[in-house]
Design an enzyme around this catalytic site. Structure first.
Site, PDB file in Angstrom:
ATOM      1  N   TYR A  92       0.855  -1.193   0.000  1.00 43.80           N
ATOM      2  CA  TYR A  92       0.000   0.000   0.000  1.00 43.80           C
ATOM      3  C   TYR A  92       0.885   1.234   0.000  1.00 43.80           C
ATOM      4  O   TYR A  92       1.825   1.338   0.796  1.00 43.80           O
ATOM      5  CB  TYR A  92      -0.869  -0.020   1.261  1.00 43.80           C
ATOM      6  CG  TYR A  92      -1.801   1.168   1.409  1.00 43.80           C
ATOM      7  CD1 TYR A  92      -2.859   1.364   0.518  1.00 43.80           C
ATOM      8  CD2 TYR A  92      -1.636   2.084   2.438  1.00 43.80           C
ATOM      9  CE1 TYR A  92      -3.731   2.439   0.662  1.00 43.80           C
ATOM     10  CE2 TYR A  92      -2.502   3.170   2.595  1.00 43.80           C
ATOM     11  CZ  TYR A  92      -3.543   3.340   1.704  1.00 43.80           C
ATOM     12  OH  TYR A  92      -4.402   4.397   1.850  1.00 43.80           O
ATOM     13  N   ASP A 118       9.310   2.813   0.052  1.00 40.21           N
ATOM     14  CA  ASP A 118       8.249   3.461   0.817  1.00 40.21           C
ATOM     15  C   ASP A 118       8.463   3.062   2.276  1.00 40.21           C
ATOM     16  O   ASP A 118       8.095   1.975   2.707  1.00 40.21           O
ATOM     17  CB  ASP A 118       6.876   3.007   0.295  1.00 40.21           C
ATOM     18  CG  ASP A 118       5.734   3.626   1.102  1.00 40.21           C
ATOM     19  OD1 ASP A 118       6.017   4.278   2.129  1.00 40.21           O
ATOM     20  OD2 ASP A 118       4.575   3.444   0.703  1.00 40.21           O
ATOM     21  N   LYS A 127       4.273   8.777   9.372  1.00 44.12           N
ATOM     22  CA  LYS A 127       4.066   8.180  10.697  1.00 44.12           C
ATOM     23  C   LYS A 127       5.063   8.667  11.761  1.00 44.12           C
ATOM     24  O   LYS A 127       4.869   9.724  12.337  1.00 44.12           O
ATOM     25  CB  LYS A 127       4.067   6.654  10.579  1.00 44.12           C
ATOM     26  CG  LYS A 127       2.964   6.158   9.621  1.00 44.12           C
ATOM     27  CD  LYS A 127       2.773   4.679   9.660  1.00 44.12           C
ATOM     28  CE  LYS A 127       1.882   4.149   8.550  1.00 44.12           C
ATOM     29  NZ  LYS A 127       0.465   4.119   8.841  1.00 44.12           N
TER      30      LYS A 127
HETATM   31  N1  PMP Z   1       2.775   3.903   2.580  1.00 41.17           N
HETATM   32  C1  PMP Z   1       2.794   2.975   3.541  1.00 41.17           C
HETATM   33  C2  PMP Z   1       3.842   1.917   3.528  1.00 41.17           C
HETATM   34  C3  PMP Z   1       1.848   3.003   4.572  1.00 41.17           C
HETATM   35  O1  PMP Z   1       1.874   2.066   5.523  1.00 41.17           O
HETATM   36  C4  PMP Z   1       0.866   4.032   4.571  1.00 41.17           C
HETATM   37  C5  PMP Z   1      -0.189   4.127   5.653  1.00 41.17           C
HETATM   38  N2  PMP Z   1      -0.494   2.986   6.304  1.00 41.17           N
HETATM   39  C6  PMP Z   1       0.892   4.973   3.538  1.00 41.17           C
HETATM   40  C7  PMP Z   1       1.865   4.891   2.572  1.00 41.17           C
HETATM   41  C8  PMP Z   1      -0.099   6.094   3.504  1.00 41.17           C
HETATM   42  O2  PMP Z   1       0.115   6.962   4.560  1.00 41.17           O
HETATM   43  P1  PMP Z   1      -1.065   7.917   5.115  1.00 41.17           P
HETATM   44  O3  PMP Z   1      -2.092   7.025   5.709  1.00 41.17           O
HETATM   45  O4  PMP Z   1      -0.359   8.805   6.088  1.00 41.17           O
HETATM   46  O5  PMP Z   1      -1.582   8.672   3.939  1.00 41.17           O
END
Ligand code: PMP
Length: 434
Positions: free
Chosen positions: A150, A245, A273
């Protein structure tokens, strides 16, 4: 064995019923609705350290940690004190702020691939922006992502994680045009051969590969030996960029993220995060020659009203300072090992097929005999058993992510005694209620 508490949920139910009339599904983000574990979400009231309390007064040991940011424990007194000071000077300038320099320098010092960084407001934004930059830098439009990974909810990353359909680039959600996702190619995680084939079939057309170096969004799936190194080699061979990511893994599995842990240096990195210490933040960064293309230094446009605001920068700076203390990652690793290994041991003792693992303060546990190497493997898990397990753990005062396809998180506030109690709860639930 600890006794099952009959969970009082009257207030949660009342508030959630009202919420459903006000917001789609009653929530501001889908997984919170507990759909995959029975649709009876808990509404929370406050957090402190390793614990979270709901609106009915129930206390839980929290292994969600706001989905990752709460690595120092919730409401850390030093973070809160710094935020109080910052609040007195204002919440947002919409203009340069010295605190951006401080956090930028900390990120650059920590993350091997980052020479320059841009702050945004979420992981989604960071991934959207990095994709535009990858395309601009290479002059190519296609991108490879992995099934089950994701990268936020932007159109071009919402591609079905089912193999045949996935490689056709069909969108995962109504409202996402095929024209947008037709340039998103997918491969199974841990499958270098599939990546090689995609590069062969799309010669000189692939801008790069984006990957969660340790998958956390299909449950916890670590990279096989050589996988990340292989991606580095293949992308270099084809003049494409490699993007880690690290929204989830950054400052969590090591201070310098997965790239420090595994010694593989991508071209670009996305963060979120932890670097916001619980406030909304994202960031992307990489080599100066690539980042210099971002406006206003270059012509790749990306902007944000609240980006780099003093509150988020303050929470991030204080959180990273706390993480710099010696022994942080050893502590998280020891604690999480006890939890992850303990869970597997209990599943074995009680006759449930299970597979899982951990890296530092990130862990996962599937009702699946494993090995789980990719999303297809993860999907073989017994989801109804997980739903019963999840409910049972709530009743025993343990809050786990309400989906089999999410990693769990520990924090510096969790203690060995917390883990002991959690394992005791898991044993009781595995024996009796699932
Ligand atoms: N990339 C990764 C690996 C994630 O775990 C997440 C959120 N769980 C996101 C992108 C998206 O981040 P956000 O929810 O802050 O938009």
């Amino acid at each position: 064995m600890i006794a099952t508490t009959q969970l009082k949920t009257t207030n949660s139910e009342e508030i959630f019923a009202a919420a459903q009339k006000l917001m789609p599904g009653g929530v501001s983000s889908p997984v919170r609705a507990f759909k995959s574990v029975g649709g009876k979400p808990i509404v929370f009231d406050r957090v402190l350290g390793a614990y979270i309390w709901d609106v009915d007064g129930n206390q839980y040991t929290d292994y969600v940690g706001s989905w990752g940011p709460a690595i120092c424990g919730h409401t850390h007194p030093e973070v809160i004190a710094a935020l109080h000071d910052a609040l007195n000077k204002g919440t947002s300038f919409g203009a340069p702020c010295y605190l951006e320099n401080v956090l930028a320098q900390m990120v650059i010092d920590a993350v091997p691939s980052i020479e320059m960084v841009r702050f945004v407001n979420s992981g989604t934004e960071a991934c959207m922006a990095v994709l535009r930059l990858m395309r601009a830098f290479t002059g190519r439009e296609k991108v490879i992502k992995f099934e089950g990974c994701y990268h936020g909810h932007a159109d071009m990353f919402l591609v079905k994680a089912g193999s045949g359909i996935a490689t056709l680039g069909l969108p995962d959600s109504p409202g996402v045009p095929k024209s947008v996702t037709s340039n998103t190619l997918t491969a199974p995680f841990n499958d270098l051969e599939a990546v090689r084939v995609l590069f062969e079939q799309n010669r000189d057309e692939i801008a790069g590969v984006i990957v969660e170096p340790v998958v956390g969004n299909a449950g916890f799936i670590p990279p096989a030996a050589g996988f990340l190194e292989g991606l580095r080699t293949i992308t270099q061979q084809h003049g494409a960029l490699l993007v880690f990511d690290e929204v989830m893994t950054g400052f969590r599995i090591a201070y310098g993220g997965a790239q420090e842990k595994f010694g593989v240096i991508p071209d670009l990195t996305t963060l979120g995060k932890v670097i916001g210490g619980g406030l909304p933040v994202g960031a992307y960064g990489g080599r100066q020659e690539i980042m210099s293309m971002v406006a206003p230094a270059g012509s790749v446009y990306q902007a944000g009203t609240l980006s780099g605001n003093p509150l988020a920068m303050t929470a991030g700076i204080k959180t990273l300072e706390l993480l710099q203390q010696p022994g942080t990652y050893e502590y998280l690793d020891g604690l999480t090992k006890q939890l992850a290994e303990g869970m597997l041991e209990i599943a074995k003792e009680t006759g449930h097929a299970a597979w899982g693992g951990h890296i530092s303060g990130m862990f996962g546990f599937f009702f699946n005999q494993g090995p789980v190497r990719n999303y297809e493997d993860a999907k073989k898990s017994d989801l109804s058993k997980f739903a019963r397990f999840h409910r049972g753990m709530l009743e025993h005062g343990v809050y786990l992510a309400p989906s089999q396809f999410e990693a769990g998180f520990t924090s510096l506030a969790h203690t060995k005694a917390d883990i002991d109690r959690t394992l005791e709860a898991a044993r009781a639930v595995c024996f009796s209620s699932i």
